[in-house]
Design a protein around this motif. Structure first.
Motif, mmCIF file in Angstrom:
data_model
loop_
_atom_site.group_PDB
_atom_site.id
_atom_site.type_symbol
_atom_site.label_atom_id
_atom_site.label_comp_id
_atom_site.label_asym_id
_atom_site.label_seq_id
_atom_site.Cartn_x
_atom_site.Cartn_y
_atom_site.Cartn_z
ATOM 1 N N LEU A 174 3.971 -2.208 12.692
ATOM 2 C CA LEU A 174 4.908 -3.324 12.604
ATOM 3 C C LEU A 174 4.971 -3.887 11.184
ATOM 4 O O LEU A 174 6.037 -4.323 10.734
ATOM 5 C CB LEU A 174 4.522 -4.416 13.599
ATOM 6 N N ARG A 175 3.841 -3.901 10.487
ATOM 7 C CA ARG A 175 3.877 -4.338 9.087
ATOM 8 C C ARG A 175 4.726 -3.378 8.246
ATOM 9 O O ARG A 175 5.517 -3.807 7.398
ATOM 10 C CB ARG A 175 2.456 -4.429 8.520
ATOM 11 N N GLY A 176 4.548 -2.086 8.475
ATOM 12 C CA GLY A 176 5.368 -1.113 7.764
ATOM 13 C C GLY A 176 6.840 -1.259 8.100
ATOM 14 O O GLY A 176 7.708 -1.164 7.218
ATOM 15 N N LEU A 177 7.152 -1.513 9.367
ATOM 16 C CA LEU A 177 8.539 -1.728 9.770
ATOM 17 C C LEU A 177 9.111 -2.975 9.102
ATOM 18 O O LEU A 177 10.264 -2.970 8.641
ATOM 19 C CB LEU A 177 8.615 -1.854 11.292
ATOM 20 N N GLY A 178 8.311 -4.034 9.044
ATOM 21 C CA GLY A 178 8.780 -5.259 8.390
ATOM 22 C C GLY A 178 9.099 -5.040 6.919
ATOM 23 O O GLY A 178 10.116 -5.536 6.410
ATOM 24 N N SER A 187 7.577 6.217 0.157
ATOM 25 C CA SER A 187 6.197 6.543 0.525
ATOM 26 C C SER A 187 5.533 7.434 -0.518
ATOM 27 O O SER A 187 4.301 7.479 -0.601
ATOM 28 C CB SER A 187 6.166 7.238 1.896
ATOM 29 N N VAL A 188 6.339 8.134 -1.342
ATOM 30 C CA VAL A 188 5.760 9.009 -2.367
ATOM 31 C C VAL A 188 5.117 8.207 -3.486
ATOM 32 O O VAL A 188 4.308 8.754 -4.250
ATOM 33 C CB VAL A 188 6.818 9.971 -2.942
ATOM 34 N N ILE A 189 5.454 6.928 -3.619
ATOM 35 C CA ILE A 189 4.825 6.089 -4.649
ATOM 36 C C ILE A 189 3.913 5.053 -3.987
ATOM 37 O O ILE A 189 3.660 3.983 -4.546
ATOM 38 C CB ILE A 189 5.871 5.412 -5.550
ATOM 39 N N ALA A 190 3.448 5.370 -2.790
ATOM 40 C CA ALA A 190 2.431 4.574 -2.085
ATOM 41 C C ALA A 190 2.905 3.185 -1.694
ATOM 42 O O ALA A 190 2.110 2.243 -1.636
ATOM 43 C CB ALA A 190 1.158 4.473 -2.925
ATOM 44 N N VAL A 191 4.196 3.027 -1.403
ATOM 45 C CA VAL A 191 4.684 1.780 -0.816
ATOM 46 C C VAL A 191 4.483 1.874 0.692
ATOM 47 O O VAL A 191 4.926 2.835 1.330
ATOM 48 C CB VAL A 191 6.179 1.564 -1.141
ATOM 49 N N GLN A 192 3.820 0.881 1.262
ATOM 50 C CA GLN A 192 3.427 0.965 2.672
ATOM 51 C C GLN A 192 4.577 0.560 3.587
ATOM 52 O O GLN A 192 4.528 -0.448 4.290
ATOM 53 C CB GLN A 192 2.192 0.097 2.924
ATOM 54 N N ASP A 193 5.619 1.404 3.584
ATOM 55 C CA ASP A 193 6.725 1.197 4.503
ATOM 56 C C ASP A 193 6.369 1.797 5.863
ATOM 57 O O ASP A 193 5.197 2.103 6.127
ATOM 58 C CB ASP A 193 7.992 1.833 3.939
ATOM 59 N N LEU A 194 7.359 1.959 6.717
ATOM 60 C CA LEU A 194 7.094 2.472 8.063
ATOM 61 C C LEU A 194 6.505 3.875 8.031
ATOM 62 O O LEU A 194 5.502 4.158 8.704
ATOM 63 C CB LEU A 194 8.401 2.457 8.872
ATOM 64 N N LEU A 195 7.103 4.765 7.253
ATOM 65 C CA LEU A 195 6.599 6.134 7.206
ATOM 66 C C LEU A 195 5.202 6.200 6.615
ATOM 67 O O LEU A 195 4.331 6.908 7.132
ATOM 68 C CB LEU A 195 7.565 7.006 6.388
ATOM 69 N N TYR A 196 4.968 5.476 5.525
ATOM 70 C CA TYR A 196 3.645 5.510 4.900
ATOM 71 C C TYR A 196 2.581 4.939 5.833
ATOM 72 O O TYR A 196 1.442 5.423 5.856
ATOM 73 C CB TYR A 196 3.679 4.728 3.592
ATOM 74 N N SER A 197 2.955 3.945 6.629
ATOM 75 C CA SER A 197 1.996 3.341 7.565
ATOM 76 C C SER A 197 1.560 4.341 8.626
ATOM 77 O O SER A 197 0.365 4.430 8.947
ATOM 78 C CB SER A 197 2.612 2.102 8.223
ATOM 79 N N VAL A 198 2.509 5.103 9.174
ATOM 80 C CA VAL A 198 2.115 6.088 10.180
ATOM 81 C C VAL A 198 1.373 7.250 9.523
ATOM 82 O O VAL A 198 0.505 7.877 10.163
ATOM 83 C CB VAL A 198 3.325 6.590 10.984
ATOM 84 N N THR A 252 10.029 7.835 14.061
ATOM 85 C CA THR A 252 11.376 8.275 14.427
ATOM 86 C C THR A 252 12.016 7.338 15.430
ATOM 87 O O THR A 252 13.192 6.959 15.299
ATOM 88 C CB THR A 252 11.320 9.696 15.011
ATOM 89 N N LEU A 253 11.256 6.938 16.449
ATOM 90 C CA LEU A 253 11.802 6.045 17.471
ATOM 91 C C LEU A 253 12.177 4.687 16.887
ATOM 92 O O LEU A 253 13.201 4.100 17.250
ATOM 93 C CB LEU A 253 10.800 5.884 18.608
ATOM 94 N N TRP A 254 11.368 4.170 15.956
ATOM 95 C CA TRP A 254 11.708 2.894 15.331
ATOM 96 C C TRP A 254 12.971 3.013 14.484
ATOM 97 O O TRP A 254 13.825 2.122 14.484
ATOM 98 C CB TRP A 254 10.549 2.385 14.477
ATOM 99 N N TYR A 255 13.112 4.110 13.765
ATOM 100 C CA TYR A 255 14.340 4.320 12.991
ATOM 101 C C TYR A 255 15.556 4.398 13.915
ATOM 102 O O TYR A 255 16.626 3.860 13.604
ATOM 103 C CB TYR A 255 14.236 5.597 12.159
#
Length: 282
Positions: free
Chosen positions: A70-74, A226-237, A255-258
């Motif tokens: 959820l933090r990554g999604l936010g 995510s390639v530069i280590a930003v903790q978005d949704l993909l990087y979190s999973v 995928t489901l959240w997207y």
């Protein structure tokens, strides 16, 4: 012909409904057969996905609403909203410069759009991420302290988005007929009032569909940070499945959240399109 003759003419009898030929719609057996085959294939694919234990749907449900996801999604939603707002603000300015009578301003706007549409967004992100190699310090502060991963992602995506937003806005403005503007001038409307009451409401019909597609594309495109280590949704999973080695179910969580978010954005885009399409033939 006298009035007496007219009264002697009997009125025509209404047609007999039984005598009128009935229009029978053409039977399209091939289309129904194709539709049946497609539905059968979709049912088989869905059944295969649901019953395949390798997808580990229990793990998907376990991690779907965890705090890390959820933090990554936010962060993904925040980054998408800010990039779209800044990108369209800057893009609108570029579109106005492109439509200016000043050749220098037109050239500057065209050059910006040409440059940033020519560079892949990943290259731009990596370039800004390594900007400290060119400028170790800015205003006496180390560049690595000023440009963190989130700042780099925001700058790179915004500059990339502005180039496309400029063309979307310019196309929408050009879609307004010149006669509309001339009529507003003839009525004595000022420049700002012409843009606010005449040009923009009509231009929005052409701007909203590509802008909605850009918004959805930006939401999904943020996964590249995510390639530069930003903790978005993909990087979190990714952080989770690097620890648990449950790659497939964690990718399904992202995928489901997207899918959920893009579906909501698509519904909002449809409502806005209907609002600006009022009074037009669709």
């Amino acid at each position: 012909m006298s009035a007496q003759t007219l009264t002697e003419i009997p009125p025509s009898a209404p047609p007999d409904p039984a005598a009128v030929p009935r229009v029978v719609p053409r039977r399209r057996a091939g289309q129904w057969a194709a539709a049946t085959v497609v539905l059968a294939l979709l049912a088989l694919a869905l059944t295969s996905v649901v019953r395949n234990d390798a997808f580990q749907w229990g793990v998907v449900g376990e991690y779907f609403t965890t705090a890390a996801v959820l933090r990554g999604l936010g962060l993904t939603l925040w980054l998408t909203a800010l990039v779209m707002a800044l990108g369209f603000a800057f893009g609108t300015l570029l579109a106005v410069l492109r439509l200016s009578a000043n050749p220098v301003l037109r050239a500057v706007s065209w050059g910006y759009v040409w440059l940033f549409r020519s560079m892949p967004v990943l290259v731009q992100l990596l370039f800004w991420f390594n900007i400290g190699a060119l400028y170790p310090k800015i205003l006496g502060v180390r560049t690595v302290d000023l440009f963190g991963p989130v700042t780099v992602a925001l700058i790179g995506l915004t500059l990339h988005e502005a180039a496309y937003a400029a063309e979307v806005v310019r196309g929408g403005i050009l879609s307004v007929e010149r006669g509309q503007i001339e009529a507003a001038q003839a009525l004595g409307l000022g420049r700002w009032r012409r843009w606010r009451r005449i040009v923009l409401p009509q231009a929005m019909r052409s701007i909203v569909p590509p802008a909605g597609n850009m918004l959805i594309g930006t939401l999904k495109g943020t996964s590249i940070v995510s390639v530069i280590a930003v903790q978005d949704l993909l990087y979190s999973v990714q952080l989770v499945y690097h620890r648990t080695y449950q790659v497939i179910p964690l990718l399904l969580v992202a995928t489901l959240w997207y899918i959920v978010v893009t579906s909501l954005l698509g519904a909002g885009q449809y409502a806005i399109e209907r609002h600006y399409a009022r009074g037009t033939v669709r």
